[in-house]
Motif scaffolding. Structure first.
Motif, PDB file in Angstrom:
ATOM      1  N   ASN A  56      29.509  26.102  46.459  1.00 55.39           N
ATOM      2  CA  ASN A  56      29.759  26.838  45.223  1.00 55.39           C
ATOM      3  C   ASN A  56      30.719  27.999  45.335  1.00 55.39           C
ATOM      4  O   ASN A  56      31.313  28.375  44.356  1.00 55.39           O
ATOM      5  CB  ASN A  56      28.453  27.463  44.698  1.00 55.39           C
ATOM      6  CG  ASN A  56      27.389  26.461  44.477  1.00 55.39           C
ATOM      7  OD1 ASN A  56      27.588  25.478  43.792  1.00 55.39           O
ATOM      8  ND2 ASN A  56      26.249  26.701  45.074  1.00 55.39           N
ATOM      9  N   HIS A  57      30.817  28.604  46.509  1.00 63.77           N
ATOM     10  CA  HIS A  57      31.364  29.949  46.574  1.00 63.77           C
ATOM     11  C   HIS A  57      32.607  30.075  47.440  1.00 63.77           C
ATOM     12  O   HIS A  57      32.686  29.482  48.508  1.00 63.77           O
ATOM     13  CB  HIS A  57      30.309  30.906  47.117  1.00 63.77           C
ATOM     14  CG  HIS A  57      29.027  30.860  46.357  1.00 63.77           C
ATOM     15  ND1 HIS A  57      28.910  31.352  45.077  1.00 63.77           N
ATOM     16  CD2 HIS A  57      27.820  30.340  46.663  1.00 63.77           C
ATOM     17  CE1 HIS A  57      27.690  31.155  44.649  1.00 63.77           C
ATOM     18  NE2 HIS A  57      26.992  30.533  45.582  1.00 63.77           N
ATOM     19  N   GLY A  89      30.611  36.056  46.973  1.00 67.04           N
ATOM     20  CA  GLY A  89      30.944  34.946  46.090  1.00 67.04           C
ATOM     21  C   GLY A  89      31.154  35.408  44.662  1.00 67.04           C
ATOM     22  O   GLY A  89      31.833  34.762  43.873  1.00 67.04           O
ATOM     23  N   LYS A  90      30.568  36.557  44.333  1.00 71.19           N
ATOM     24  CA  LYS A  90      30.650  37.060  42.963  1.00 71.19           C
ATOM     25  C   LYS A  90      32.000  37.709  42.694  1.00 71.19           C
ATOM     26  O   LYS A  90      32.584  37.519  41.632  1.00 71.19           O
ATOM     27  CB  LYS A  90      29.529  38.072  42.731  1.00 71.19           C
ATOM     28  CG  LYS A  90      28.136  37.511  42.901  1.00 71.19           C
ATOM     29  CD  LYS A  90      27.113  38.601  42.678  1.00 71.19           C
ATOM     30  CE  LYS A  90      25.706  38.109  42.971  1.00 71.19           C
ATOM     31  NZ  LYS A  90      24.717  39.188  42.735  1.00 71.19           N
ATOM     32  N   GLN A  98      34.737  35.155  42.172  1.00 72.58           N
ATOM     33  CA  GLN A  98      34.650  34.540  40.846  1.00 72.58           C
ATOM     34  C   GLN A  98      35.193  35.505  39.787  1.00 72.58           C
ATOM     35  O   GLN A  98      35.975  35.114  38.918  1.00 72.58           O
ATOM     36  CB  GLN A  98      33.199  34.175  40.520  1.00 72.58           C
ATOM     37  CG  GLN A  98      33.089  33.407  39.226  1.00 72.58           C
ATOM     38  CD  GLN A  98      31.643  33.232  38.749  1.00 72.58           C
ATOM     39  OE1 GLN A  98      30.721  33.889  39.227  1.00 72.58           O
ATOM     40  NE2 GLN A  98      31.454  32.329  37.804  1.00 72.58           N
TER      41      GLN A  98
END
Length: 190
Positions: A79-80, A123-124, A127
DNA sequence: AGCACGATGCTCT
DNA sequence: GAGCATCGTGCTT
């Protein structure tokens, strides 16, 4: 001032510490996004069993063997995207992982990309800033690019916590406990 | 407010 | 085929 290559071409622990408080700047969809770096981690050489380069030169780790000041972006957990900056001399593989930012410009777009959630996490922030594989290998010292780092706020030692790196799980000692993570105790201060 | 777990796909063995 | 530098949800206290 854009941080020059000489800033990154130094011992990784120094770079990781001094990146705290620096301004990470990203041009995305024609908008300028800026965040103050509040958390970093150092990954140093093939001996460091937490570092991807413990496996030696592979297609993925090749960037870390190159010139300091380039981005090392990789994908994990399905995902990241993780955003790192290559440090030290050519052929010495090392990098600093940027783990968290405090948004200070372009806050709305970053918040929208995060569905209103925070940007504290490796990961935030990628994004929020739209950093993906296409940023892998880019030169962060090149003027006129869409991703760079500027000198920012000077953060004194008393406000910076050092500790073990996060999420390493099965990494053996002594690497598991090396205090190679730097974070601001209270980011609201900066 | 803290813990457990599933999602999800790339990288290396 | 296993493991992974994570995140969000949902459940327990």
């Amino acid at each position: 001032m854009i941080l020059p290559r000489s800033f990154y071409n130094r011992p990784t622990l120094i770079v990781a510490r001094e990146l705290i408080g620096a301004r990470l700047v990203r041009i995305s969809n024609g908008k300028k996004l800026v965040g103050l770096i509040t958390e970093t981690e150092a990954y140093i050489s093939e001996k460091d069993l937490a570092c991807h380069c413990k496996a030696g030169r592979t297609p993925r780790t090749q960037v870390m063997y190159g010139e300091a000041g380039h981005a090392y972006v990789y994908f994990t957990y399905g995902n990241h995207w993780m955003f790192n900056i290559v440090t030290e001399r050519v052929d010495f593989p090392a990098a600093v992982l940027i783990r968290a930012i405090q948004p200070i410009e372009g806050v709305e777009l970053m918040s929208e990309r995060r569905n209103g959630r925070d940007t504290f996490g490796p990961g935030k922030l990628t994004q929020a800033m739209g950093i993906t594989k296409s940023e892998n290998g880019v030169d962060l010292t090149e003027p006129g690019s869409s991703l760079w780092i500027e000198a920012g706020v000077k953060v004194q030692n008393s406000l910076v916590t050092k500790g073990p790196r996060v999420g390493l799980n099965k990494t053996p000692e002594p690497w598991l406990s090396k205090p190679w993570r730097f974070l601001v105790k209270d980011w609201k201060i900066i």
